[in-house]
Write a protein that holds these residues in place. Structure first.
Motif, mmCIF file in Angstrom:
data_model
loop_
_atom_site.group_PDB
_atom_site.id
_atom_site.type_symbol
_atom_site.label_atom_id
_atom_site.label_comp_id
_atom_site.label_asym_id
_atom_site.label_seq_id
_atom_site.Cartn_x
_atom_site.Cartn_y
_atom_site.Cartn_z
ATOM 1 N N THR A 87 11.362 -30.509 41.898
ATOM 2 C CA THR A 87 10.608 -31.708 41.898
ATOM 3 C C THR A 87 9.048 -31.134 41.770
ATOM 4 O OG1 THR A 87 12.093 -33.035 43.003
ATOM 5 C CG2 THR A 87 9.978 -33.953 42.942
ATOM 6 N N THR A 148 14.656 -33.244 34.490
ATOM 7 C CA THR A 148 14.780 -34.535 34.862
ATOM 8 C C THR A 148 13.232 -35.049 35.397
ATOM 9 O OG1 THR A 148 17.064 -34.417 35.515
ATOM 10 C CG2 THR A 148 16.018 -36.558 36.027
ATOM 11 N N ILE A 149 12.784 -34.461 36.350
ATOM 12 C CA ILE A 149 11.778 -34.821 36.929
ATOM 13 C C ILE A 149 10.315 -34.773 36.018
ATOM 14 C CG2 ILE A 149 10.130 -34.366 38.938
ATOM 15 C CD1 ILE A 149 12.537 -35.403 39.876
ATOM 16 N N GLU A 151 10.665 -35.224 32.771
ATOM 17 C CA GLU A 151 10.787 -36.571 32.031
ATOM 18 C C GLU A 151 10.325 -37.625 32.575
ATOM 19 O OE1 GLU A 151 11.120 -37.077 28.728
ATOM 20 O OE2 GLU A 151 11.194 -34.954 28.985
ATOM 21 N N GLY A 152 10.453 -37.863 33.902
ATOM 22 C CA GLY A 152 10.086 -38.959 34.999
ATOM 23 C C GLY A 152 8.490 -38.955 34.906
ATOM 24 N N THR A 153 7.995 -37.756 35.150
ATOM 25 C CA THR A 153 6.624 -37.696 35.318
ATOM 26 C C THR A 153 5.845 -38.170 33.973
ATOM 27 O OG1 THR A 153 6.768 -35.785 36.751
ATOM 28 C CG2 THR A 153 4.480 -36.029 36.115
ATOM 29 N N LEU A 183 8.937 -42.425 40.477
ATOM 30 C CA LEU A 183 9.735 -41.018 40.100
ATOM 31 C C LEU A 183 10.990 -41.266 40.681
ATOM 32 C CD1 LEU A 183 8.063 -37.709 40.632
ATOM 33 C CD2 LEU A 183 8.874 -38.918 38.276
ATOM 34 N N PHE A 186 14.401 -40.986 38.987
ATOM 35 C CA PHE A 186 14.513 -39.794 38.263
ATOM 36 C C PHE A 186 14.988 -38.838 39.555
ATOM 37 C CE2 PHE A 186 11.899 -42.069 35.432
ATOM 38 C CZ PHE A 186 12.183 -41.454 34.110
ATOM 39 N N ALA A 189 18.515 -39.649 40.033
ATOM 40 C CA ALA A 189 19.578 -38.977 39.133
ATOM 41 C C ALA A 189 19.631 -37.425 39.383
ATOM 42 C CB ALA A 189 18.747 -39.359 37.764
ATOM 43 N N ALA A 190 18.566 -36.752 39.543
ATOM 44 C CA ALA A 190 18.621 -35.449 39.889
ATOM 45 C C ALA A 190 19.531 -34.908 40.971
ATOM 46 C CB ALA A 190 17.163 -34.852 39.882
#
Lengths: 262, 262
Positions: A87, A148-149, A151-153, A183, A186, A189-190
């Motif tokens: 993260t 994933t993180i 992309e979220g950021t 976030l 995400f 999901a992670a």
């Protein structure tokens, strides 16, 4: 015709409740297993009943709970480390363009290195110990969390952060109350993907270099050709993971999604 | 510093002086600097409700960003009579969209920009109540209509008792009845708190209904081209002959100010 209406009413009612459908699906699985086992009639595929007896025997009189506990502890440790580092790096790489360019190559390298290679290298470099085991598992998961993180950021709504800026909210509060909540989907999901990947890798790590845990026991049963016990141990672990999903992850997710319109 | 303030008016500590020589921004595509604001000079007495009216793209949002301290790269001076700058004091802001945090309740959305002491939370509740949203205190923004979301945003803008309140076309894209109601609510809160308000709009009727004074801005690079005082008692009517006449007279006398040609 009257009969038909009643039947339709029953099936409608039955299938409306998703729990019923889940139970039906579970019963079907057991039935298929039972029938197959009866047809094959071999130690390679024990019946559900045999497995269940061994399962309870091992749990009450055997070492199952000890090995299960050890494995769960490793899963928890590796999961926490992977989530924290993944993260942190994901946020940093998602928000700092140059850092992303700098680290992206390493990240792709790690993402595409087979789990087995990382495990072997960790054992070779750090020795057959707990630190090597946890490091190996974490290293396998970090790149996935990172993707994933990151992309979220990148998907963060800057307009919301601007609100924090114009109202002069402190940096800490801006991060916790304006940035992180965006976030959460995400991170969830992670985490979800993380748990299922990590416990599989933990078993391999145990099989290759530890002298306790579910993975170690599975290897033992493989060598002894004790497939019923192998099933029983797998069952114990799967049960725990289903429990984790329904008792921990789903409630957290529901709580975080409370605000979403249904 | 030279001012436009009438010498008879008593100076107050938070009279706002704006004297921007140039404000330019970089055009990354053409690698040049464009002037958004040039030689813009005005004084807003403490507690005045001032509307800024100008053609779109005249740098109104740029000006608001400078006033709020989101942007401080400017050649010029923006300060209060007492020598402090707007960013030293609480600022209220309302954007074109409500910009509420979807994961927070109405009450949390308002109180999140305060330090959340018990008095501040009580004040948040009071403002929400004054906005007629007491029933929706614990509702999420997705459960509210667009007009109600704006009311929450108004409460948030006032919650810190800001010295200055900046509103960037906050009632755009609302139907007339809802917009009129929100304007009344805005005036009511302002009359309680007596903040300085800078209200950006391109709707001359809205400006005349709300303000003590209208500053007309030219197209970019922006400067003040006309300073129009409105000495009408409140509460004003939204459809009023006196106001309509004033508006027609103004347009007749200064056809250039709304032509968009200067």
């Amino acid at each position: 015709m009257f009969n038909n209406i009643i039947k339709n009413k029953f099936t409608n009612y039955f299938f409306k409740n998703s729990i019923n459908v889940r139970i039906l699906s579970f019963v079907l699985l057991i039935l298929v297993w039972e029938v197959l086992a009866l047809l094959v009639k071999s130690d390679v595929l024990p019946t559900p009943k045999t497995v269940l007896i061994i399962f309870f025997n091992e749990m009450i009189y055997g070492e199952m709970l000890y090995h299960l506990g050890i494995t769960l502890w490793r899963v928890l440790l590796a999961f926490t480390i992977a989530m924290l580092i993944g993260t942190g790096l994901g946020i940093a790489m998602g928000s700092k363009k140059n850092l992303n360019i700098m680290l992206d190559g390493w990240h792709i390298l790690l993402l595409n290195t087979p789990a087995l290679v990382i495990i072997i290298l960790c054992y070779v470099w750090f020795g057959l110990n707990e630190i090597a085991a946890i490091t190996a598992v974490s290293l396998n998961k970090i790149p996935n969390v990172l993707v994933t993180i990151r992309e979220g950021t990148r998907a963060i709504d800057r307009k919301i952060l601007e609100v924090a800026d114009v109202f002069k909210v402190s940096y800490k509060k801006k991060f916790i109350n304006f940035f992180l909540p965006q976030l959460y989907p995400f991170i969830m999901a992670a985490a979800r993907g993380g748990i299922s990947l990590i416990w599989k890798i933990v078993l391999v790590v145990e099989l290759l270099g530890r002298s306790n845990g579910i993975g170690f026991k599975l290897n033992e049963f493989f060598n002894l050709f004790d497939i019923a016990s192998l099933f029983a141990y797998t069952l114990s672990f799967v049960t725990v993971m289903i429990f984790v999903e329904y008792a921990i992850i789903s409630p957290i997710e529901r709580r975080l999604n409370k605000w979403r319109p249904t | 510093m030279e001012t436009n303030l009438n010498k008879n008016v008593i100076k107050k500590p938070h009279d706002l002086f704006v004297d921007i020589i140039t404000k330019s921004y970089e055009d990354k595509n053409q690698n040049t600097y464009n002037n958004a604001i040039k030689n813009m000079k005005f004084v807003i007495p403490q507690g005045e409700l001032c509307c800024l009216v100008g053609p779109s793209g005249c740098g109104k949002t740029t000006l608001l960003n400078l006033l709020s301290g989101l942007d401080n790269k400017v050649e010029g001076v923006i300060k209060y009579q007492d020598g402090t700058i707007p960013n030293d004091w609480p600022i209220g802001y309302m954007f074109q969209e409500p910009r509420l945090m979807p994961w927070l309740t109405v009450k949390q959305n308002v109180s999140i920009v305060t330090n959340q002491t018990s008095e501040e939370i009580a004040h948040s509740e009071k403002l929400i109540n004054e906005m007629g949203l007491i029933k929706y205190m614990n509702a999420f923004p997705s459960q509210l209509s667009g007009g109600m979301q704006r009311r929450v945003a108004i409460a948030r803008a006032f919650v810190n008792k800001p010295k200055i309140l900046l509103l960037d076309e906050p009632f755009i894209s609302l139907d007339l009845t809802v917009a009129n109601l929100l304007r009344q609510m805005l005036i009511k809160l302002w009359e309680n708190q007596k903040n300085t308000i800078i209200f950006v709009t391109h709707d001359l009727r809205e400006a005349m209904y709300l303000s003590d004074r209208i500053l007309f801005l030219s197209k970019g690079p922006s400067k003040v081209i006309h300073d129009f005082k409105i000495n009408m008692k409140r509460p004003r009517k939204t459809e009023d002959d006196q106001m309509e006449n004033l508006r027609i007279e103004l347009i007749k006398k200064h056809p250039e100010i709304l032509s968009g040609k200067i």
